[in-house]
Design an enzyme around this catalytic site. Sequence first.
Site, PDB file in Angstrom:
ATOM      1  N   ARG A 100      74.968  24.473  58.824  1.00  0.00           N
ATOM      2  CA  ARG A 100      73.764  25.272  58.841  1.00  0.00           C
ATOM      3  C   ARG A 100      73.661  26.250  60.261  1.00  0.00           C
ATOM      4  NH1 ARG A 100      68.475  21.392  60.890  1.00  0.00           N
ATOM      5  NH2 ARG A 100      69.540  20.432  62.744  1.00  0.00           N
ATOM      6  N   HIS A 170      68.145  19.473  52.525  1.00  0.00           N
ATOM      7  CA  HIS A 170      66.928  19.122  53.449  1.00  0.00           C
ATOM      8  C   HIS A 170      65.882  19.788  52.968  1.00  0.00           C
ATOM      9  CE1 HIS A 170      64.639  18.107  56.877  1.00  0.00           C
ATOM     10  NE2 HIS A 170      65.310  17.312  57.625  1.00  0.00           N
ATOM     11  N   GLU A 272      64.555  15.219  50.350  1.00  0.00           N
ATOM     12  CA  GLU A 272      65.745  15.402  50.537  1.00  0.00           C
ATOM     13  C   GLU A 272      66.898  14.599  49.661  1.00  0.00           C
ATOM     14  OE1 GLU A 272      66.358  15.023  54.753  1.00  0.00           O
ATOM     15  OE2 GLU A 272      64.259  15.146  55.116  1.00  0.00           O
TER      16      GLU A 272
HETATM   17  O1  TA6 Z   1      65.422  14.436  57.384  1.00  0.00           O
HETATM   18  C1  TA6 Z   1      64.340  14.094  58.449  1.00  0.00           C
HETATM   19  C2  TA6 Z   1      65.155  14.318  59.877  1.00  0.00           C
HETATM   20  O2  TA6 Z   1      66.262  13.736  60.017  1.00  0.00           O
HETATM   21  C3  TA6 Z   1      63.906  13.932  60.922  1.00  0.00           C
HETATM   22  O3  TA6 Z   1      64.323  12.810  61.958  1.00  0.00           O
HETATM   23  C4  TA6 Z   1      63.930  15.472  61.736  1.00  0.00           C
HETATM   24  O4  TA6 Z   1      64.630  15.165  62.617  1.00  0.00           O
HETATM   25  C5  TA6 Z   1      64.042  16.401  60.579  1.00  0.00           C
HETATM   26  O5  TA6 Z   1      65.322  15.924  60.055  1.00  0.00           O
HETATM   27  C6  TA6 Z   1      64.407  17.852  61.150  1.00  0.00           C
HETATM   28  O6  TA6 Z   1      65.604  17.924  61.757  1.00  0.00           O
HETATM   29  P1  TA6 Z   1      66.199  19.100  62.605  1.00  0.00           P
HETATM   30  O7  TA6 Z   1      67.440  18.754  63.282  1.00  0.00           O
HETATM   31  O8  TA6 Z   1      66.308  20.089  61.612  1.00  0.00           O
HETATM   32  O9  TA6 Z   1      64.867  19.404  63.566  1.00  0.00           O
END
Ligand code: TA6
Length: 300
Positions: A100, A170, A272
């Site tokens: 990403r 996600h 997700e």
């Molecule tokens: O998918 C949930 C998660 O792992 C949360 O713990 C939070 O960190 C979210 O992803 C967003 O992660 P990012 O690295 O995009 O801020």
Amino acid sequence: MKEVCIADLQKRFGSENVNFFAGPNGLPSVKLSNSFGEVEICVYAAHVMSYKRPGEEPILWMSQKSMFTVGEPIRGGVPICWPWFGPHAEGKFAGHGYARLAMWDVTAAAQAANGETAVTMQLTEKDVDAKFAPAPFRLEFTVTLGAALTMDLKVYNTGDADLTYSGALHSYFNVADSAAIKVEGLKDCKYLDKVLNTEGVQSEDIVIDREIDRVYCRTAGVCRVVDPGFGRVIRVAKSGSNSTVVWNPWIEKSKKMPDFGDEEYHTMVCVEAANVPAADDARTLAPGAMGELIQVISVE
Ligand code: TA6
């Protein structure tokens, strides 16, 4: 980071239904449009930024404070987390991998007789910063806009050793009021609670009344985001995944994220399609093998 020429992409892949444009901060982007709706995808990160069906509220959510900066993740839409989900094992790099954070290549676009429109983007280890020391791989990400939005991530092991990875599609969903929704489909499922650092079993449909950051284990099922405010149910199906992540940062975590508005937790929820190691769902491919992670989003 490689340079991408929008005019060249339009010449090679553009059509009535596929149009390349300068997206946020001028990032090369493509819009798929047909009778089913519209999808905008950034070539940087192969990031689905938006998905809209005629006459409906947007289905995907995007933070008003998202950075559209090369080297930073986009906050909203559908980040492709790969080759690791969550924190880096040795803590050397940011969470959720480098896919990403890279500029992908567009390799195909198609308009099917049934009215569906698709685009495919690709990433290999040659496109990734050497600091990650990536093993040989090829990712192919195909987005198809039809009655549903289908996102298909294919992972090819192009090396001569086993390739082990984890990840997620996600997806951030747009809801009228997160406190009024429920997420169905995970009842009786064991989950890892990343807020409380405990495990639990989901006894009821999920409601959002606090920070929720849960990895649901051994589940390949369909989730439904029931949104009374928008009067709709978003159906989230998947394949190639036995772990589903549900996340809403709620109040305190929202304040701590610079690319997430303090009040924006009211209008989103993440559901997700994942391959989470802690849920015994990391994947290993033998040389030459291919793995696949698919999420299908529709409205009932
Ligand atoms: O998918 C949930 C998660 O792992 C949360 O713990 C939070 O960190 C979210 O992803 C967003 O992660 P990012 O690295 O995009 O801020």
